[in-house]
Every structure is written in C-alpha cells, then in structure tokens.
Design a protein around this motif. Structure first.
Motif, mmCIF file in Angstrom:
data_model
loop_
_atom_site.group_PDB
_atom_site.id
_atom_site.type_symbol
_atom_site.label_atom_id
_atom_site.label_comp_id
_atom_site.label_asym_id
_atom_site.label_seq_id
_atom_site.Cartn_x
_atom_site.Cartn_y
_atom_site.Cartn_z
ATOM 1 N N LEU A 15 28.744 -10.486 1.697
ATOM 2 C CA LEU A 15 28.623 -9.514 2.408
ATOM 3 C C LEU A 15 27.818 -8.183 1.833
ATOM 4 O O LEU A 15 26.940 -7.663 2.289
ATOM 5 N N GLY A 16 28.497 -7.975 0.453
ATOM 6 C CA GLY A 16 28.067 -6.809 -0.214
ATOM 7 C C GLY A 16 26.444 -7.178 -0.723
ATOM 8 O O GLY A 16 25.749 -6.129 -0.308
ATOM 9 N N ASP A 123 25.231 -11.283 12.959
ATOM 10 C CA ASP A 123 26.151 -10.136 12.792
ATOM 11 C C ASP A 123 27.498 -10.221 13.239
ATOM 12 O O ASP A 123 28.505 -9.925 12.554
ATOM 13 N N LEU A 124 27.637 -11.257 14.350
ATOM 14 C CA LEU A 124 29.037 -11.535 14.830
ATOM 15 C C LEU A 124 29.745 -12.448 13.810
ATOM 16 O O LEU A 124 30.910 -12.412 13.662
ATOM 17 N N PHE A 125 29.014 -13.333 13.009
ATOM 18 C CA PHE A 125 29.441 -13.995 11.836
ATOM 19 C C PHE A 125 29.793 -13.397 10.932
ATOM 20 O O PHE A 125 31.341 -13.615 10.310
ATOM 21 N N MET A 126 29.057 -12.351 10.670
ATOM 22 C CA MET A 126 29.589 -11.482 9.526
ATOM 23 C C MET A 126 30.903 -10.680 9.797
ATOM 24 O O MET A 126 31.641 -10.114 9.133
ATOM 25 N N LEU A 127 30.847 -10.021 11.200
ATOM 26 C CA LEU A 127 32.147 -9.437 11.634
ATOM 27 C C LEU A 127 33.443 -10.630 11.433
ATOM 28 O O LEU A 127 34.666 -10.112 11.188
ATOM 29 N N THR A 128 33.293 -11.765 11.625
ATOM 30 C CA THR A 128 34.384 -12.745 11.418
ATOM 31 C C THR A 128 34.898 -12.730 10.011
ATOM 32 O O THR A 128 35.838 -12.591 9.662
ATOM 33 N N ALA A 129 33.649 -12.651 9.247
ATOM 34 C CA ALA A 129 34.170 -12.676 7.565
ATOM 35 C C ALA A 129 34.749 -11.284 7.360
ATOM 36 O O ALA A 129 35.768 -11.328 6.421
#
Length: 158
Positions: A15-16, A123-129
C-alpha cells in the motif's frame, strides 16, 4: 502467526508503494492532474492546481509513512481511500465518462477505458487491506513509530 506477520509487512509495503507511485506520477505533471480533477466538477477552479499538488504530495508522504510504519500514516491512507471511494462513487452515480486520475496522466486505465468502477473496486480492496492492518495492530498490540522517536535516533547517530 509468522505468516500473518509477514502479510502485515507486505500489505504495509504494498500500500505504501502504491501511494508513493501514485502521488509521484501526479506530481510530475500537476497541470494534467488538475485537468483530471476538473472533470469531476467538485473543486473550484481557483483551487485546482493547489489540490493537484497538495493531494499527491500527501499521498507520497503517507505512502512513505506507511512503508516505514510511522504513526498517523495509516489513518491518512484510510482517509484518502475513503475520499477516493466517495469521489469515484459520485462519478459513477453521475454517469461521468472520465479518467479516475488514480495514477496520473500515464494511467493505463485512461488509455484502455474509463474505469471508474474498476478503480472503485481496487480502492475497496485496498480498504480491506487497511482493515487487516488495523486489526493486526490491535490483535498484536503493535504501535507504529512516532516521528519524534525517529528524530531522536537521528540525533544519536549523527
């Protein structure tokens, strides 16, 4: 549990890295990014260029912060993702046929198709992460580094 510890690190670095890359590509051509922002019609004209510079700069800083697990960076990433989800949802709801602007002017989605829905799902996948990162921190009692601690270590070494 060691596997989950590595997953925690990987997701932080992943993510970073995404936020560093995304912000840096936009900072290379802020005028082009300002045009992409303008297409959504939600930022006043006089603020387009400042937003086109400050938003990617914040992405880069938060990305580095998350990469090195600095306190506050995960919160900034979470806030940015929530804003991006809201804007993408607005664009889909309004039926806009625009580039998401996620990765600057050289975004492959801009060339292939206008992918607001795919950007929203990403973006929703990244919010899950992000949710996993928060959960793992809480479960393991992990505390991110405070910026003051890094400064103190610099003084000791220098």
């Amino acid at each position: 549990m060691p596997l989950l510890s590595w997953l925690y690190r990987f997701l932080r670095w992943f993510l970073g890295g995404i936020f560093i890359y995304s912000g840096a590509t936009k900072l290379v051509a802020p005028q082009t990014f300002a045009v992409l922002i303008e297409a959504y019609g939600i930022v006043p004209e006089g603020l387009l260029l400042p937003v086109a510079v400050m938003l990617p700069a914040l992405e880069v800083l938060a990305g580095f912060g998350l990469f090195f697990d600095i306190q506050g960076s995960l919160s900034v990433i979470t806030g940015l993702l929530l804003i991006f989800v809201a804007i993408l949802g607005y664009g889909i709801w309004m039926g806009l046929d625009v580039d998401c602007g996620c990765f600057g002017p050289e975004d492959p989605e801009a060339v292939a198709f206008h992918g607001l829905r795919s950007a929203l799902f990403r973006d929703l996948f990244m919010l899950t992460a992000v949710a996993f990162l928060y959960g793992w921190r809480r479960l393991r009692g992990l505390k991110p580094l405070k910026i003051e601690m890094l400064m103190d270590k610099q003084k000791e070494n220098g």
